[in-house]
Design a protein around this motif. Structure first.
Motif, PDB file in Angstrom:
ATOM      1  N   TYR A 160      12.420  34.175  -4.850  1.00  0.00           N
ATOM      2  CA  TYR A 160      11.417  33.503  -4.031  1.00  0.00           C
ATOM      3  C   TYR A 160      10.471  34.521  -3.396  1.00  0.00           C
ATOM      4  CZ  TYR A 160       9.315  31.077  -0.068  1.00  0.00           C
ATOM      5  OH  TYR A 160       8.417  30.573   0.848  1.00  0.00           O
TER       6      TYR A 160
ATOM      7  N   LYS B 144       8.020  35.741  -5.764  1.00  0.00           N
ATOM      8  CA  LYS B 144       6.983  34.722  -5.924  1.00  0.00           C
ATOM      9  C   LYS B 144       6.004  34.754  -4.750  1.00  0.00           C
ATOM     10  CE  LYS B 144       8.280  30.449  -5.514  1.00  0.00           C
ATOM     11  NZ  LYS B 144       8.933  29.147  -5.789  1.00  0.00           N
TER      12      LYS B 144
ATOM     13  N   TYR C 229      -0.492  28.507  -0.380  1.00  0.00           N
ATOM     14  CA  TYR C 229      -0.761  29.925  -0.590  1.00  0.00           C
ATOM     15  C   TYR C 229      -1.005  30.648   0.728  1.00  0.00           C
ATOM     16  CZ  TYR C 229      -5.846  29.975   0.201  1.00  0.00           C
ATOM     17  OH  TYR C 229      -7.081  29.930   0.772  1.00  0.00           O
TER      18      TYR C 229
ATOM     19  N   ASP D 123       3.698  23.788   5.155  1.00  0.00           N
ATOM     20  CA  ASP D 123       3.972  23.606   3.724  1.00  0.00           C
ATOM     21  C   ASP D 123       4.352  24.967   3.173  1.00  0.00           C
ATOM     22  OD1 ASP D 123       4.026  23.263   1.006  1.00  0.00           O
ATOM     23  OD2 ASP D 123       2.169  22.119   0.889  1.00  0.00           O
ATOM     24  N   TYR D 124       5.607  25.130   2.806  1.00  0.00           N
ATOM     25  CA  TYR D 124       6.115  26.442   2.427  1.00  0.00           C
ATOM     26  C   TYR D 124       5.714  26.868   1.018  1.00  0.00           C
ATOM     27  CZ  TYR D 124       8.795  25.106   6.509  1.00  0.00           C
ATOM     28  OH  TYR D 124       9.158  24.669   7.763  1.00  0.00           O
ATOM     29  N   LYS D 125       4.949  26.032   0.333  1.00  0.00           N
ATOM     30  CA  LYS D 125       4.406  26.411  -0.970  1.00  0.00           C
ATOM     31  C   LYS D 125       2.907  26.680  -0.908  1.00  0.00           C
ATOM     32  CE  LYS D 125       7.887  24.093  -3.808  1.00  0.00           C
ATOM     33  NZ  LYS D 125       8.145  23.109  -4.887  1.00  0.00           N
TER      34      LYS D 125
ATOM     35  N   LEU E 144       2.459  31.516   1.968  1.00  0.00           N
ATOM     36  CA  LEU E 144       3.044  32.601   1.175  1.00  0.00           C
ATOM     37  C   LEU E 144       2.404  33.944   1.510  1.00  0.00           C
ATOM     38  CD1 LEU E 144       3.276  30.786  -2.285  1.00  0.00           C
ATOM     39  CD2 LEU E 144       5.053  31.013  -0.540  1.00  0.00           C
TER      40      LEU E 144
ATOM     41  N   ASP F 161      13.735  26.350  -6.033  1.00  0.00           N
ATOM     42  CA  ASP F 161      13.759  25.663  -7.332  1.00  0.00           C
ATOM     43  C   ASP F 161      15.171  25.601  -7.906  1.00  0.00           C
ATOM     44  OD1 ASP F 161      10.957  25.251  -7.362  1.00  0.00           O
ATOM     45  OD2 ASP F 161      10.650  27.299  -8.035  1.00  0.00           O
TER      46      ASP F 161
ATOM     47  N   ASN G  52      12.152  25.109  -2.431  1.00  0.00           N
ATOM     48  CA  ASN G  52      11.396  26.351  -2.590  1.00  0.00           C
ATOM     49  C   ASN G  52      12.108  27.380  -3.468  1.00  0.00           C
ATOM     50  OD1 ASN G  52       8.835  26.374  -0.694  1.00  0.00           O
ATOM     51  ND2 ASN G  52      10.427  25.205   0.340  1.00  0.00           N
TER      52      ASN G  52
END
Length: 362
Positions: A341, A344, A240, A236-238, A243, A326, A324
């Motif tokens: 990105y 972020k 945490y 899941d590239y969102k 990231l 957006d 990702n």
């Protein structure tokens, strides 16, 4: 029983959420099928008034990026999962969020919780499933089944190019230490030939690397003698965790001069996303990014760029980046969106500039 009336409600007093954000349901695959549902059915799942239509598939490999599904991933005698590919089911459906202490159920979820299933369409997922089934029927873990490929292509090893990236600086490959796909020793040899000195491993945690170093089987491994930053990143590239791991990994490979490798298990999904972000940052075109992403699938599934599956494959990276960044992936300012990105992700402007300098070979 008429198809349009095939409904079932499962009441649970808690949610068993796995590390990938899937929900393990207290019902076996066999029992679920006894209720009348069949593989490839499209089924509406109503979870706390959050409704989605999910295909019933063997496992996550048969679904597109971002798609939720129902799957008996560990066999029909074991429990059914609600899961997602390239995301986490509980996040996509606003059920829970990951915290440093594990999954936290959102306040909108009340127990006992009714999870409702309703048949929408028999064999509704057949067309997409057949594409994936065709691909998997062509892949193998035996070197002799790929006589047309070089050793480098067989282990999905290649230098990264695109935009202002200097060839021979950054490489990608399948896993050079795990034998699951029987490509590890080929990848290890390619690392040595290329002179790789730094490795960003996104599929193993440090303890697994240490286990390999202490295993006599790996005493001749070139890979394990190099500088390795390893962390098992979720798909899941969102998330945490993804990231944070991405931030630290990019800082690691760009910190000093030397050739670097990024890899996961196959070198096509998590690695494919990270490479695509870097290519976009460095000004690569849409065509360059999609061509490099699909190259991994050509290597594993023995297809070429004219194969009927290619639109589906190339759409995956388009969807990942659009989601990702957006913004629609065909936005002309991909480099700017990639920069935003990475901000972020947690990188500051100086760190991003250092990454760009490294990729330019400066």
């Amino acid at each position: 029983m008429e198809e349009e009336k095939l409904e079932f409600t499962l009441t649970v007093n808690n949610l068993d959420i796995d590390n990938y954000g899937g929900i393990k349901l207290p019902i076996s695959g066999n029992k679920f099928f006894e209720l009348g549902y069949k593989l490839l059915d499209m089924i509406e799942v109503d979870l706390s008034d959050h409704k989605m239509v999910c295909p019933l598939v063997p496992d996550y490999n048969y679904i597109d990026s971002g798609v939720c599904a129902i799957a008996p991933v560990n066999g029909m005698e074991n429990q059914i999962f609600l899961l997602a590919n390239g995301g986490q089911f509980v996040v996509l459906t606003d059920v829970a969020k990951r915290t440093p202490n594990g999954w936290a159920i959102n306040s909108n979820i009340k127990f006992p919780l009714d999870i409702k299933f309703r048949l929408i369409q028999r064999d509704g997922y057949k067309e997409t499933y057949e594409i994936y089934a065709y691909l998997f029927s062509r892949r193998s873990n035996n070197r002799e089944d790929y006589p047309e490929l070089s050793d480098a292509d067989y282990c999905n090893f290649r230098t990264v190019t695109g935009g202002s990236i200097k060839p021979g600086i950054l490489y990608r490959s399948s896993n050079p230490i795990k034998p699951r796909f029987k490509r590890n020793w080929y990848a290890d040899k390619e690392c040595e030939k290329a002179g790789i000195t730094k490795i960003f491993n996104v599929s193993e945690n440090p303890s697994e690397i240490e286990e390999c170093k202490n295993n006599p089987e790996y005493k001749n491994s070139y890979y394990l003698k190099q500088d390795i930053y390893s962390i098992c990143l979720p798909a899941d590239y969102k998330d945490y965790l993804f990231l944070e791991g991405l931030k630290n990994g990019l800082k690691f490979i760009s910190k000093n001069k030397g050739k670097s490798l990024i890899h996961c298990m196959e070198g096509k999904d998590r690695t494919g996303f990270i490479i695509a972000v870097l290519q976009a940052l460095m000004g690569a075109s849409i065509v360059e990014i999609m061509k490099d992403y699909s190259k991994s699938h050509c290597n594993f599934f023995k297809v070429d760029e004219k194969d009927h599956t290619m639109p589906l494959i190339q759409t995956q990276i388009v969807d990942y980046l659009s989601d990702n960044f957006d913004t629609p992936f065909y936005n002309k300012n991909l480099s700017e969106k990639a920069y935003e990105y990475l901000v972020k992700v947690g990188l500051n402007p100086a760190e991003i500039e250092q990454i760009k300098k490294y990729l330019r070979g400066e």
